[in-house]
Design an enzyme around this catalytic site. Structure first.
Site, PDB file in Angstrom:
ATOM      1  N   MET A 164     103.529  45.328  29.246  1.00 54.24           N
ATOM      2  CA  MET A 164     104.184  45.089  30.528  1.00 54.24           C
ATOM      3  C   MET A 164     105.642  44.742  30.252  1.00 54.24           C
ATOM      4  SD  MET A 164     103.013  42.378  33.476  1.00 54.24           S
ATOM      5  CE  MET A 164     103.069  40.954  32.393  1.00 54.24           C
ATOM      6  N   ARG A 297      97.703  36.285  35.326  1.00 50.66           N
ATOM      7  CA  ARG A 297      97.982  34.866  35.478  1.00 50.66           C
ATOM      8  C   ARG A 297      96.722  34.032  35.360  1.00 50.66           C
ATOM      9  NH1 ARG A 297     102.965  35.270  39.917  1.00 50.66           N
ATOM     10  NH2 ARG A 297     104.555  35.553  38.297  1.00 50.66           N
ATOM     11  N   TYR A 440     105.186  31.813  29.852  1.00 49.52           N
ATOM     12  CA  TYR A 440     105.185  33.235  30.209  1.00 49.52           C
ATOM     13  C   TYR A 440     104.288  33.533  31.413  1.00 49.52           C
ATOM     14  CZ  TYR A 440     101.280  33.925  26.722  1.00 49.52           C
ATOM     15  OH  TYR A 440     100.132  33.877  25.967  1.00 49.52           O
ATOM     16  N   GLU A 441     104.408  34.760  31.906  1.00 51.75           N
ATOM     17  CA  GLU A 441     103.779  35.191  33.158  1.00 51.75           C
ATOM     18  C   GLU A 441     104.228  34.332  34.347  1.00 51.75           C
ATOM     19  OE1 GLU A 441     102.220  37.838  33.722  1.00 51.75           O
ATOM     20  OE2 GLU A 441     101.886  38.509  31.683  1.00 51.75           O
ATOM     21  N   GLY A 442     105.467  33.903  34.308  1.00 51.04           N
ATOM     22  CA  GLY A 442     106.005  33.035  35.349  1.00 51.04           C
ATOM     23  C   GLY A 442     105.822  31.592  34.941  1.00 51.04           C
TER      24      GLY A 442
END
Length: 593
Positions: A164, A297, A440-442
């Site tokens: 991604m 997430r 990570y991932e927000g």
């Protein structure tokens, strides 16, 4: 370090007794007949063996060796290629995949347990198939039929992997300012040019091809996030017969040297006029990517949960073996020079804190996965309701699981004392590995802002009320059981506390634009503690009638009591912080920091 043993009894208890998963699966139109209890149990049993015998043994060596980058070529640590081959031969990459393209079509409730085992055994390894699974989800949901047929079977096999590609050096959370360009070509493809950083599994030597999902902008795209499109860009182009063709103009410029997850290749990727294909609609790339990210997430949250479980197993074994001092109530093992440290109240507090947070987290991950399954396999109003619950609970699962994951690994380190700080015992690796999950991932701050702002204030608390109604329905069903009073009454009180804090935050936001951001992190943690209370109450409701029959149930009830007595009271302080407003944050001048 203790040898990892998957907590199969706990997993089966949650699936079959607390959440009655097989009954739900049988009722979902898109899942009926796909899986039964026997199949689910066999899948968990097989993954427990793979995790313990194949993935766990290369965890520490992978950390010590790390990934290497030489002249554009990325290599993984010794043993990873063999472990990946074993993983793929077992069909694990296809577990949640669409059966139409070679997937097994299993439910996420089962997949969540599998993911936890992989992450407990080896977080670095887990990242490779997890990113591939996420890429497959986005392709399956948004790509053309031709792209699905061409790429999904090989990706489910693991022959090809996925990555991604979002972040750029100047654009992390604010993806609206990305610079990667996509130029339309006469053959319907696009020429992709730009650079991405922090790309997990962007290149490696495990799979034959890497399929990148790249966010980029067309020349005439609107400014901001509304101008982002999503493109499939393979490392190697694919011939019409499915064989690999020439190398695409995709390269790894370097890999990061990191605090943890060292056996996971974190790459800087360069796209120099690489050939790519549109996934979904033009300028709607973020919507397509979020199909992947909602699953990812929860997956990152489960990384925190997996690290917590491994920390607990390590600390528990050490606490039973390490002898230091005598119990305050007198010698428990007088034949030894001292008692094992598990007799000491503070060590028991640390172990029970981990056990309670893990149990609540595992139950909540299963609960969130249930809503993901309904949203994927259900229909009509049930599906719509599930999608709303997923939207609300995803930031909680990602952030709370990982915040508590770091807490649990540090607590486990503290049980070891000085031995937890040195390399010998392996506990310090868990602390380093789990730290990235909060980023990570927000980042967890962004997750909290998402929960408080978009998922709560923006809709006037409508999504929150869906969750509150589910909790209240449980309370109403259990309120007349005398033995459940010790759980139901405090749960009802804390649900009301959370509702009051929610209402005050929504009201404050009408006058103060800083209100949601000022309250967000404490609000998410408040939500998390109440959600765990809900989970532990559900566990107690099932376990209480069976405490005399099996010590497992007794352990569940006693851990629930510890949670309600020692951990849930933190909700009171968090609610006070949520209600404090933004003034103390925003009224101090910048130069006074």
């Amino acid at each position: 370090m203790a040898e990892y043993k998957a907590p199969l009894r706990e997993m089966n208890f949650l699936l079959h007794e607390v959440f009655a998963a097989e009954e739900l699966w049988a009722q979902l139109p898109g899942l009926a007949g796909a899986v039964d209890r026997e199949t689910a149990d066999a899948i968990l049993e097989e993954m427990s063996k793979l995790a313990a015998n194949t993935l766990d043994p290369i965890n520490r060596s992978g950390d010590e060796e790390g990934c290497q980058w030489n002249d554009g070529v990325v290599t993984t640590p010794a043993g990873f290629k063999e472990a990946y081959a074993t993983f793929c031969e077992g069909g694990w990459g296809a577990l949640l995949g669409n059966p139409q393209y070679g997937g097994m079509g299993m439910p996420k409730m089962l997949g969540a347990q599998v993911e936890e085992m992989i992450n407990s055994a080896n977080i670095s390894f887990a990242l490779y198939p997890v990113l591939t699974n996420g890429a497959c989800l986005a392709i399956d949901a948004h790509a053309s039929e031709a792209l699905k047929q061409q790429y999904l079977p090989k990706m489910y096999e693991g022959t090809w992997s996925g990555a991604m590609d979002l972040t750029e050096p100047h654009a992390g959370t604010d993806l609206g300012i990305i610079r990667t360009k996509a130029e339309p070509q006469e053959d319907g493809s696009y020429k992709i040019t730009g650079s991405k950083i922090f790309i997990t599994g962007g290149d490696q030597d495990l799979s034959e091809n890497v399929i990148h999902l790249v966010l980029a902008k067309l020349p005439d795209a609107p400014k901001g996030p509304k101008g982002i499109s999503l493109f499939l860009v393979p490392k190697f182009l694919v011939n019409e017969d499915g064989s690999l063709g020439e190398h695409n103009h995709v390269s790894c410029g370097s890999i990061e040297h990191k605090m943890g997850i060292k056996a996971s290749a974190t790459c800087a990727m360069n796209f120099d006029g690489a050939k790519g294909w549109l996934v979904g609609e033009v300028n709607k790339g973020l919507a397509a990517m979020f199909t992947m990210m909602n699953y990812e997430r929860l997956g990152v949250g489960i990384q925190g949960l997996g690290a917590s479980e491994r920390s607990y197993q390590n600390a528990l074994e050490y606490a039973r073996d390490r002898v230091q001092s005598r119990s305050p109530s007198g010698a428990q093992q007088p034949e030894k020079a001292a008692d094992p440290i598990i007799v000491h109240p503070d060590v028991r507090r640390m172990l029970l804190t981990q056990k309670a947070l893990i149990g609540g987290g595992r139950a909540l991950s299963t609960y969130v996965a249930k809503w993901l399954d309904i949203s994927k396999f259900g229909e009509g109003e049930e599906k719509k309701n599930a999608e709303a619950m997923v939207a609300l609970l995803t930031p909680v699962a990602k952030a709370f699981f990982t915040d508590k994951g770091l807490d649990c690994t540090v607590i486990g380190q503290q049980v070891f004392g000085g031995h937890g700080y040195i390399r010998e015992w392996g506990q310090e690796q868990l602390v380093r590995d789990v730290r990235i999950t909060q980023i990570y991932e927000g980042t967890n701050g962004i997750q909290a802002l998402d929960l408080a702002g978009r998922k709560t204030v923006a809709n006037g608390g409508a999504l929150f009320e869906l969750f509150a109604a589910d909790v209240q329905a449980f309370i109403d069903a259990e309120v007349d059981r005398e033995e459940m009073a010790e759980f139901v009454q405090p749960l009802a009180a804390e649900l009301q506390r959370l509702r009051d804090a929610t209402d005050k935050m929504i009201a404050a936001a009408q006058e103060d634009p800083h209100a949601p951001g000022a309250a967000s992190v404490e609000y998410l943690h408040l939500f998390g503690y109440v959600a765990y209370a809900f989970m532990w109450a559900k566990v107690a409701a099932v376990a209480l009638p069976q405490v005399e029959q099996d010590s497992f149930y007794k352990g569940q009830v006693k851990t629930a009591r510890f949670y309600f007595a020692r951990l849930l009271p933190q909700a009171q302080a968090l609610a006070a912080s949520v209600n404090a407003g933004s003034a103390t944050l925003m009224d101090i001048e910048d130069e006074l920091f």
